[in-house]
Design a protein around this motif. Structure first.
Motif, PDB file in Angstrom:
ATOM      1  N   GLU A  56      16.938 -49.375   7.138  1.00  0.00           N
ATOM      2  CA  GLU A  56      17.333 -48.723   5.899  1.00  0.00           C
ATOM      3  C   GLU A  56      17.244 -47.241   6.161  1.00  0.00           C
ATOM      4  OE1 GLU A  56      19.178 -48.869   2.935  1.00  0.00           O
ATOM      5  OE2 GLU A  56      18.283 -50.834   3.120  1.00  0.00           O
ATOM      6  N   SER A  80      17.282 -49.296  -5.532  1.00  0.00           N
ATOM      7  CA  SER A  80      17.050 -48.091  -4.736  1.00  0.00           C
ATOM      8  C   SER A  80      15.654 -47.544  -5.038  1.00  0.00           C
ATOM      9  CB  SER A  80      18.121 -47.032  -5.008  1.00  0.00           C
ATOM     10  OG  SER A  80      18.064 -46.595  -6.345  1.00  0.00           O
ATOM     11  N   ILE A  97      16.591 -44.057  -1.132  1.00  0.00           N
ATOM     12  CA  ILE A  97      16.733 -45.169  -0.199  1.00  0.00           C
ATOM     13  C   ILE A  97      17.544 -46.230  -0.940  1.00  0.00           C
ATOM     14  CG2 ILE A  97      15.556 -46.861   1.246  1.00  0.00           C
ATOM     15  CD1 ILE A  97      14.844 -44.001   2.012  1.00  0.00           C
ATOM     16  N   CYS A  99      18.890 -49.663  -1.216  1.00  0.00           N
ATOM     17  CA  CYS A  99      18.420 -50.942  -0.663  1.00  0.00           C
ATOM     18  C   CYS A  99      19.415 -52.080  -0.850  1.00  0.00           C
ATOM     19  CB  CYS A  99      17.068 -51.293  -1.287  1.00  0.00           C
ATOM     20  SG  CYS A  99      15.814 -50.049  -0.960  1.00  0.00           S
ATOM     21  N   ILE A 102      21.954 -53.048   4.162  1.00  0.00           N
ATOM     22  CA  ILE A 102      21.055 -52.962   5.308  1.00  0.00           C
ATOM     23  C   ILE A 102      21.886 -52.977   6.579  1.00  0.00           C
ATOM     24  CG2 ILE A 102      19.246 -54.159   6.583  1.00  0.00           C
ATOM     25  CD1 ILE A 102      18.152 -55.152   3.955  1.00  0.00           C
ATOM     26  N   ILE A 132      10.489 -50.450  -1.558  1.00  0.00           N
ATOM     27  CA  ILE A 132      11.737 -50.670  -0.828  1.00  0.00           C
ATOM     28  C   ILE A 132      11.996 -52.162  -0.660  1.00  0.00           C
ATOM     29  CG2 ILE A 132      12.824 -50.407   1.451  1.00  0.00           C
ATOM     30  CD1 ILE A 132      11.442 -47.586   1.518  1.00  0.00           C
ATOM     31  N   ILE A 136      15.134 -54.336  -2.184  1.00  0.00           N
ATOM     32  CA  ILE A 136      15.981 -55.190  -1.336  1.00  0.00           C
ATOM     33  C   ILE A 136      16.027 -56.595  -1.921  1.00  0.00           C
ATOM     34  CG2 ILE A 136      16.124 -56.338   0.915  1.00  0.00           C
ATOM     35  CD1 ILE A 136      14.943 -53.682   2.080  1.00  0.00           C
TER      36      ILE A 136
END
Length: 153
Positions: A56, A80, A97, A99, A102, A132, A136
């Motif tokens: 990531e 995120s 980030i 998510c 990937i 994170i 995901i």
């Protein structure tokens, strides 16, 4: 240009420290073409069996990325994680980030011989890594198979 021993040492040092949450900077062609360095977070806990590293990376273009996520029908707050500037030495700008997407790369695809790879002897807090992984897990865009590889249900 690095001498071969330095290249082998870089790779060995990285391999010895790979774990869920390991960080490194990379620029070049893989996992996407860029002349700039990007910070990558190793997400899978088990990589020694030949699995690719699931990665990531963040963006400082936070509002643009949030708008993209909204346009995809995703809730940015769920998929995120925002990290404020300078919380870590490797994020000097506010960083998102994302998510929902990937990337992967194998160790064989990383060029350890030049200056395009930098192992960061630093890590995310357990709290940020957990955020994170939760983002995901919340993403409908990530397959159940990948989620299992990351230790998620």
């Amino acid at each position: 240009m690095d001498i071969p021993d330095a290249t082998a040492l870089k790779r060995k040092t990285f391999e010895e420290h790979i774990a869920q949450g390991t960080l490194f900077r990379l620029r070049g062609e893989k996992p996407f073409e860029s002349l700039d360095y990007h910070v990558f977070i190793v997400l899978n806990a088990d990589w020694e069996n030949g699995e690719l590293l699931y990665l990531e990376n963040g963006t400082s273009k936070i509002e643009k990325r949030k708008q993209t996520l909204l346009a995809m029908g995703l809730n940015p707050e769920e998929v995120s994680v925002e990290i404020p500037a300078n919380k870590y030495s490797f994020f000097t700008k506010d960083t998102l980030i994302d998510c929902h997407d990937i990337s992967s790369i194998s160790l064989e695809q990383i060029d350890f011989s030049g200056n395009d790879f930098i192992y960061l002897d630093d890590s995310l807090s357990e709290d940020d890594l957990s955020k994170i992984l939760r983002a995901i897990n919340a993403s409908p865009e990530i397959s159940p198979a990948i989620k299992r590889k990351l230790g998620l249900k």
